[in-house]
Design a protein around this motif. Structure first.
Motif, PDB file in Angstrom:
ATOM      1  N   TYR A  98      -2.859  -2.214 -12.310  1.00 52.00           N
ATOM      2  CA  TYR A  98      -3.123  -3.511 -11.696  1.00 52.00           C
ATOM      3  C   TYR A  98      -3.963  -4.329 -12.660  1.00 52.00           C
ATOM      4  CZ  TYR A  98      -2.233  -0.837  -7.395  1.00 52.00           C
ATOM      5  OH  TYR A  98      -1.690  -0.027  -6.429  1.00 52.00           O
ATOM      6  N   ALA A 123      -7.687 -11.111  -5.659  1.00 47.69           N
ATOM      7  CA  ALA A 123      -7.250  -9.765  -5.335  1.00 47.69           C
ATOM      8  C   ALA A 123      -6.516  -9.149  -6.528  1.00 47.69           C
ATOM      9  CB  ALA A 123      -6.321  -9.800  -4.127  1.00 47.69           C
ATOM     10  N   PRO A 124      -6.515  -7.837  -6.628  1.00 45.88           N
ATOM     11  CA  PRO A 124      -5.722  -7.183  -7.675  1.00 45.88           C
ATOM     12  C   PRO A 124      -4.241  -7.491  -7.515  1.00 45.88           C
ATOM     13  CG  PRO A 124      -7.293  -5.656  -6.715  1.00 45.88           C
ATOM     14  CD  PRO A 124      -7.282  -6.877  -5.835  1.00 45.88           C
ATOM     15  N   LEU A 136      -0.382  -5.858  -8.617  1.00 44.12           N
ATOM     16  CA  LEU A 136       0.349  -4.706  -9.142  1.00 44.12           C
ATOM     17  C   LEU A 136       1.214  -5.132 -10.327  1.00 44.12           C
ATOM     18  CD1 LEU A 136       1.267  -1.711  -8.805  1.00 44.12           C
ATOM     19  CD2 LEU A 136       3.064  -2.585  -7.274  1.00 44.12           C
ATOM     20  N   GLN A 167       6.785  -3.998 -11.933  1.00 41.52           N
ATOM     21  CA  GLN A 167       6.879  -4.615 -10.613  1.00 41.52           C
ATOM     22  C   GLN A 167       7.647  -5.929 -10.737  1.00 41.52           C
ATOM     23  OE1 GLN A 167       6.570  -3.972  -7.595  1.00 41.52           O
ATOM     24  NE2 GLN A 167       5.825  -5.726  -6.419  1.00 41.52           N
ATOM     25  N   GLN A 183      -4.494   3.574 -11.360  1.00 41.94           N
ATOM     26  CA  GLN A 183      -4.674   4.186 -10.030  1.00 41.94           C
ATOM     27  C   GLN A 183      -3.682   5.325  -9.892  1.00 41.94           C
ATOM     28  OE1 GLN A 183      -2.469   2.497  -6.914  1.00 41.94           O
ATOM     29  NE2 GLN A 183      -2.820   4.441  -5.890  1.00 41.94           N
ATOM     30  N   PHE A 214      -9.019   5.200  -8.430  1.00 41.48           N
ATOM     31  CA  PHE A 214      -8.830   4.202  -9.469  1.00 41.48           C
ATOM     32  C   PHE A 214      -9.661   4.562 -10.696  1.00 41.48           C
ATOM     33  CE2 PHE A 214      -6.658   0.722  -7.250  1.00 41.48           C
ATOM     34  CZ  PHE A 214      -6.876   1.023  -5.915  1.00 41.48           C
ATOM     35  N   ASN A 261      -3.249  -0.005   3.947  1.00 45.10           N
ATOM     36  CA  ASN A 261      -4.480   0.571   3.421  1.00 45.10           C
ATOM     37  C   ASN A 261      -5.618  -0.446   3.416  1.00 45.10           C
ATOM     38  OD1 ASN A 261      -3.754   3.317   1.586  1.00 45.10           O
ATOM     39  ND2 ASN A 261      -2.027   1.926   1.949  1.00 45.10           N
ATOM     40  N   VAL A 272      -8.896  -1.196   0.829  1.00 43.35           N
ATOM     41  CA  VAL A 272      -9.517  -0.930  -0.469  1.00 43.35           C
ATOM     42  C   VAL A 272     -10.732  -1.836  -0.568  1.00 43.35           C
ATOM     43  CG1 VAL A 272      -9.241  -0.991  -2.984  1.00 43.35           C
ATOM     44  CG2 VAL A 272      -7.299  -0.341  -1.528  1.00 43.35           C
ATOM     45  N   TYR A 289     -10.436  -5.326   1.090  1.00 37.17           N
ATOM     46  CA  TYR A 289      -9.078  -5.819   0.965  1.00 37.17           C
ATOM     47  C   TYR A 289      -8.129  -5.002   1.838  1.00 37.17           C
ATOM     48  CZ  TYR A 289     -10.491  -8.196  -3.410  1.00 37.17           C
ATOM     49  OH  TYR A 289     -11.088  -8.997  -4.356  1.00 37.17           O
ATOM     50  N   ARG A 291       3.626  -0.080  -1.165  1.00 39.09           N
ATOM     51  CA  ARG A 291       4.867  -0.494  -1.815  1.00 39.09           C
ATOM     52  C   ARG A 291       6.082   0.272  -1.299  1.00 39.09           C
ATOM     53  NH1 ARG A 291       9.079  -0.994  -4.174  1.00 39.09           N
ATOM     54  NH2 ARG A 291       9.539  -2.070  -6.122  1.00 39.09           N
ATOM     55  N   PHE A 339       0.073  -0.305  -4.084  1.00 41.86           N
ATOM     56  CA  PHE A 339      -0.025  -1.485  -3.243  1.00 41.86           C
ATOM     57  C   PHE A 339       0.561  -2.729  -3.899  1.00 41.86           C
ATOM     58  CE2 PHE A 339      -2.426   1.599  -1.297  1.00 41.86           C
ATOM     59  CZ  PHE A 339      -3.508   1.991  -2.074  1.00 41.86           C
ATOM     60  N   ASP A 340       1.546  -3.325  -3.237  1.00 40.72           N
ATOM     61  CA  ASP A 340       2.221  -4.465  -3.840  1.00 40.72           C
ATOM     62  C   ASP A 340       1.731  -5.819  -3.337  1.00 40.72           C
ATOM     63  OD1 ASP A 340       5.439  -4.241  -2.063  1.00 40.72           O
ATOM     64  OD2 ASP A 340       3.367  -4.060  -1.356  1.00 40.72           O
ATOM     65  N   TRP A 360      -1.810  -7.768  -1.484  1.00 40.93           N
ATOM     66  CA  TRP A 360      -3.201  -7.652  -1.094  1.00 40.93           C
ATOM     67  C   TRP A 360      -3.626  -8.942  -0.384  1.00 40.93           C
ATOM     68  CZ3 TRP A 360      -6.684  -3.820  -3.600  1.00 40.93           C
ATOM     69  CH2 TRP A 360      -5.997  -2.924  -4.429  1.00 40.93           C
ATOM     70  N   GLY A 361      -4.558  -8.822   0.543  1.00 42.67           N
ATOM     71  CA  GLY A 361      -5.162 -10.006   1.119  1.00 42.67           C
ATOM     72  C   GLY A 361      -6.193 -10.602   0.172  1.00 42.67           C
ATOM     73  N   GLN A 362      -6.843 -11.648   0.625  1.00 40.29           N
ATOM     74  CA  GLN A 362      -7.850 -12.323  -0.199  1.00 40.29           C
ATOM     75  C   GLN A 362      -9.210 -11.641  -0.103  1.00 40.29           C
ATOM     76  OE1 GLN A 362      -7.180 -13.260   2.836  1.00 40.29           O
ATOM     77  NE2 GLN A 362      -9.184 -13.741   3.759  1.00 40.29           N
TER      78      GLN A 362
END
Lengths: 107, 123
Positions: free
Chosen positions: A36, A43-44, A46, A55, A89, A98, B35, B37, B95, B100, B110-111, B113-115
């Motif tokens: 990531y 946010a991260p 992918l 991806q 990760q 991670f 999930n 995180v 988060y 995915r 994880f593809d 994510w929230g803010q």
């Protein structure tokens, strides 16, 4: 728990440079390794999963390789949008873990 | 498009409780594992908890086991994290992250994510 160790912790590079970040797992994780990047306050995102699969929507200048315990993320030609913190990760076993992150700055 | 919107963050005293939620849209929520995180200020990413697509399987990091509970309401497309006995070291951005995996599979990466929702534990 599987420990993930990235190197370097930080690096400086220029636009157009080729950059490689490494990630080592404390035990074999086959190819259950994901990458990531994250920009400040965001946010991260992918980039690569299963060690080498890009991806959807991620530029082809990003690539990943490795299996077992040693993995690499390569950016073939750095672009301004690539300056961020990069995380590996493992998804081989719970707890998911991670790496500590690699901060990539503009030289 | 996929959207994950967290809510419920705030400032809470040590030992107290807080619940953060995540409203999902743009995908079939009930088909996907989810999930939480977290990221402490200036630190790296730490996985907190996971739930399978139907909520039948749940996993936790050792650091929160017994204090945090992940849950989901598939009728409302909502994921939640109930946090009890909060400690100062729980201070972080939390988060919500979509697995995915394709339908009903958990792949543990994880593809989307929230803010993020900031939780600050302080007296």
């Amino acid at each position: 728990d599987i420990q993930m160790t990235q190197s370097p912790s930080s690096l400086s590079a220029s636009i157009g440079d080729r950059v490689t970040i490494t990630c080592r797992a404390s035990q074999s994780i086959s190819t259950y390794l994901n990458w990531y990047h994250q920009k400040p306050g965001k946010a991260p995102k992918l980039l690569i999963y299963s060690a080498s699969t890009l991806q959807s929507g991620v530029p082809s200048r990003f690539s990943g390789s490795g299996s077992g315990t040693d993995f690499t993320l390569t950016i073939s030609s750095l672009q301004p949008d690539d300056f961020a913190t990069y995380y590996c990760q493992q998804s081989s076993s719970v707890p998911i873990t991670f790496g500590q992150g690699t901060r990539l700055d503009i030289k | 498009q996929v959207q994950l919107v967290e809510s419920g963050g705030g400032v809470v005293q040590p030992g107290r409780s807080l619940r953060v939620s995540c409203a999902a849209s743009g995908f079939i929520f009930s088909n996907h594992a989810m999930n939480w995180v977290r990221q402490a200020p200036g630190k790296g990413l730490e996985w907190v908890a996971a739930t399978s697509f139907d909520g039948s399987n749940k996993f936790y990091a050792d650091s929160v086991k017994g204090r945090f509970t992940i849950s989901r309401d598939n009728s409302k497309d909502t994921l939640s994290l109930q946090m009890n006995s909060l400690r100062t070291e729980d201070t972080a951005v939390y988060y919500c992250a979509k697995d995915r995996g394709v339908v009903r599979a958990s792949l543990y990466f994880f593809d989307y994510w929230g803010q993020g929702a900031l939780v600050t534990v302080s007296s």
